[in-house]
Write an enzyme that holds these catalytic residues in place. Structure first.
Site, PDB file in Angstrom:
ATOM      1  N   ARG A 102       0.845  -1.208   0.000  1.00 16.20           N
ATOM      2  CA  ARG A 102       0.000   0.000   0.000  1.00 16.20           C
ATOM      3  C   ARG A 102       0.875   1.252   0.000  1.00 16.20           C
ATOM      4  O   ARG A 102       1.399   1.678   1.018  1.00 16.20           O
ATOM      5  CB  ARG A 102      -0.912  -0.002   1.225  1.00 16.20           C
ATOM      6  CG  ARG A 102      -1.758   1.264   1.386  1.00 16.20           C
ATOM      7  CD  ARG A 102      -2.826   1.380   0.340  1.00 16.20           C
ATOM      8  NE  ARG A 102      -3.859   0.369   0.522  1.00 16.20           N
ATOM      9  CZ  ARG A 102      -4.909   0.223  -0.292  1.00 16.20           C
ATOM     10  NH1 ARG A 102      -5.043   1.033  -1.336  1.00 16.20           N
ATOM     11  NH2 ARG A 102      -5.793  -0.729  -0.080  1.00 16.20           N
ATOM     12  N   ASP A 159     -12.706   9.982  -6.157  1.00 18.56           N
ATOM     13  CA  ASP A 159     -12.258   8.866  -7.005  1.00 18.56           C
ATOM     14  C   ASP A 159     -12.729   9.157  -8.426  1.00 18.56           C
ATOM     15  O   ASP A 159     -13.850   8.837  -8.796  1.00 18.56           O
ATOM     16  CB  ASP A 159     -12.824   7.548  -6.497  1.00 18.56           C
ATOM     17  CG  ASP A 159     -12.102   6.341  -7.069  1.00 18.56           C
ATOM     18  OD1 ASP A 159     -11.310   6.516  -8.014  1.00 18.56           O
ATOM     19  OD2 ASP A 159     -12.323   5.214  -6.574  1.00 18.56           O
ATOM     20  N   ARG A 199       1.063  -6.453  -9.773  1.00 20.24           N
ATOM     21  CA  ARG A 199       1.513  -5.911  -8.487  1.00 20.24           C
ATOM     22  C   ARG A 199       1.629  -6.995  -7.410  1.00 20.24           C
ATOM     23  O   ARG A 199       2.112  -6.722  -6.312  1.00 20.24           O
ATOM     24  CB  ARG A 199       0.585  -4.787  -8.014  1.00 20.24           C
ATOM     25  CG  ARG A 199      -0.817  -5.229  -7.659  1.00 20.24           C
ATOM     26  CD  ARG A 199      -1.664  -4.067  -7.199  1.00 20.24           C
ATOM     27  NE  ARG A 199      -2.977  -4.521  -6.728  1.00 20.24           N
ATOM     28  CZ  ARG A 199      -3.721  -3.859  -5.854  1.00 20.24           C
ATOM     29  NH1 ARG A 199      -3.282  -2.722  -5.348  1.00 20.24           N
ATOM     30  NH2 ARG A 199      -4.897  -4.319  -5.486  1.00 20.24           N
ATOM     31  N   HIS A 241      -0.054   3.522 -10.329  1.00 22.94           N
ATOM     32  CA  HIS A 241      -0.974   3.975  -9.270  1.00 22.94           C
ATOM     33  C   HIS A 241      -0.190   4.782  -8.229  1.00 22.94           C
ATOM     34  O   HIS A 241       0.030   4.341  -7.099  1.00 22.94           O
ATOM     35  CB  HIS A 241      -1.602   2.731  -8.647  1.00 22.94           C
ATOM     36  CG  HIS A 241      -2.822   2.960  -7.823  1.00 22.94           C
ATOM     37  ND1 HIS A 241      -2.876   3.872  -6.791  1.00 22.94           N
ATOM     38  CD2 HIS A 241      -4.042   2.379  -7.873  1.00 22.94           C
ATOM     39  CE1 HIS A 241      -4.076   3.823  -6.234  1.00 22.94           C
ATOM     40  NE2 HIS A 241      -4.799   2.924  -6.872  1.00 22.94           N
ATOM     41  N   GLU A 290      -2.718   9.148 -10.944  1.00 24.25           N
ATOM     42  CA  GLU A 290      -2.288   7.931 -11.612  1.00 24.25           C
ATOM     43  C   GLU A 290      -2.223   8.112 -13.130  1.00 24.25           C
ATOM     44  O   GLU A 290      -3.186   8.574 -13.745  1.00 24.25           O
ATOM     45  CB  GLU A 290      -3.236   6.788 -11.265  1.00 24.25           C
ATOM     46  CG  GLU A 290      -3.429   6.602  -9.759  1.00 24.25           C
ATOM     47  CD  GLU A 290      -4.569   5.673  -9.420  1.00 24.25           C
ATOM     48  OE1 GLU A 290      -4.777   4.695 -10.182  1.00 24.25           O
ATOM     49  OE2 GLU A 290      -5.265   5.919  -8.411  1.00 24.25           O
TER      50      GLU A 290
END
Length: 298
Positions: A72, A213, A98, A168, A271
Site C-alpha cells: 500500500r 475517485d 503488483r 498507481h 495515476e
C-alpha cells in the site's frame, strides 16, 4: 536460508540488493541526484527522494509486505486490468502484476541518473488467470532529480490483445485538504463514487473536501499537485490517455486494514493510466510504452 533473488551479473556502486520489510527482496539506489527503493514484489517503487529534497512518495505505515498481498503506497503497477475485472469477480483487483515477483535484469549509471530494468513474463499462473495471454513486460525506472517510470508491454500472442494499465502513484502531501491538482481543468471525468456518472470538467483545479475517485479519460495533460507546505510535484506522461485522482478520506481509510485511520490526510493518488475507453490494443508482436515522469517542484 533467506531467499536470494537472481540479480544482474554486475551492479554499479550506487545499487544494492537486499531484504526489505517482510523479508521481501528490495533494490536500493543511492545515486548522485536521487535515492530510491524498488521491491521485486510487483516491481514496486516504494521510495524516491531527489538529492537535497524531501521524500516524494507516500507509503502506509500499516502496509502488508507479504508475497500474496499488494504493497500500500509508492507506485503499484496495475496490469492487465484496472479495478475489478469484469466477468471475473474472484480475480485480484488491479491485475496480477503488483502481486507477482519481477525479475531484476539490469542496472546502469547514466550520467547522474541510475537506470534499472525489471521484467515480467507470462507464467502458468498468469495464463490461468482472467487474462491468459502470452506477453513480456519491461519496466524501466530512472532515478535522479526526476523519477521516470516506463512500462513497455509486448504482445507475444498470434492474435490481438487488449489490456488496461496504470501507475498507481501515491504522493506525499502535508494535508490533502489544502492541496490542489492543476492541469485537468476542463476535462470531463467519470465519478467512481456515483456509479461512473460522467461529470463535466471544472474550470478550477481539483480540490479535496470528501472522498474523491475520478477517472479522467482522453487526456494527455500533465498534472501538478500543488501543496502549500512544499510537497508540490509535477507528473508528466507519454502514451497515457487516462488520469485517475483518488483520496479515500476518513471513513474508507478506517475500513482498509493496510491503511492507517488518520493517514488519508497525508497522501493523494494521481495515476498515469490507460483504462476503460482508453484501454490498449496490441496486434501480434506489437509493443506499447507508457511513461510517467515525476519532478518535485521547488
Amino acid at each position: 536460508m533467506p531467499f536470494a533473488p537472481p540479480v544482474p551479473a554486475s551492479l554499479p556502486a550506487s545499487v544494492e540488493v537486499g531484504l526489505g520489510s517482510g523479508g521481501l527482496p528490495v533494490v536500493r539506489v543511492a545515486g548522485r541526484q536521487g535515492s530510491a527503493e524498488i521491491y521485486l514484489h510487483g516491481a514496486q517503487v516504494t521510495a524516491w527522494t531527489p538529492a537535497g529534497g524531501r521524500p516524494v512518495l507516500w507509503l502506509s505505515a500499516t502496509s502488508r509486505f507479504l508475497p500474496d498481498a499488494a504493497i500500500r503506497g509508492g507506485v503499484p503497477i496495475c496490469f492487465p486490468w484496472f479495478g475489478a475485472k469484469a466477468g471475473a469477480p474472484s480475480a485480484a483487483a488491479h491485475g496480477f502484476a503488483r502481486l507477482t515477483e519481477w525479475e531484476f535484469v539490469d542496472a546502469q549509471e547514466a550520467g547522474d541518473d541510475v537506470v534499472l530494468t525489471f521484467r515480467l513474463g507470462d507464467t502458468p499462473a498468469t495464463r490461468a488467470s482472467a487474462w491468459p495471454h502470452r506477453f513480456e513486460a519491461l519496466y524501466t525506472v530512472t532515478v535522479g532529480t526526476r523519477l521516470a517510470l516506463a512500462l513497455r508491454i509486448t504482445n507475444l500472442e498470434p492474435e490481438a490483445v487488449t489490456f488496461e494499465e496504470a501507475l498507481h502513484t501515491y504522493l506525499r502531501v502535508d494535508d490533502v485538504r489544502d492541496v490542489r491538482v492543476a492541469g485537468l481543468e476542463g476535462a470531463p471525468f467519470l465519478d467512481q463514487l456515483a456509479g461512473l456518472t460522467e461529470a463535466p470538467g471544472a474550470s478550477e483545479p481539483v480540490r479535496f473536501e470528501a472522498e474523491t475517485d475520478r477517472i479522467y479519460l482522453g487526456t494527455d495533460a500533465a498534472a501538478t499537485v500543488i501543496d502549500p507546505a512544499g510537497h508540490s510535484v509535477t507528473i508528466e506522461k507519454r502514451e497515457s490517455h487516462s488520469t485517475v485522482v483518488w483520496n479515500p478520506w476518513a471513513a474508507k481509510a478506517r475500513s482498509m486494514s493496510d491503511f492507517g485511520d488518520e493517514e488519508w490526510t497525508g497522501m493523494v493518488c494521481v495515476e498515469t493510466a490507460n483504462i476503460r475507453g482508453d484501454l490498449v490494443r496490441l496486434e501480434p508482436g506489437q509493443s506499447h510504452t507508457m511513461t510517467a515522469v515525476l519532478a518535485a517542484v521547488a
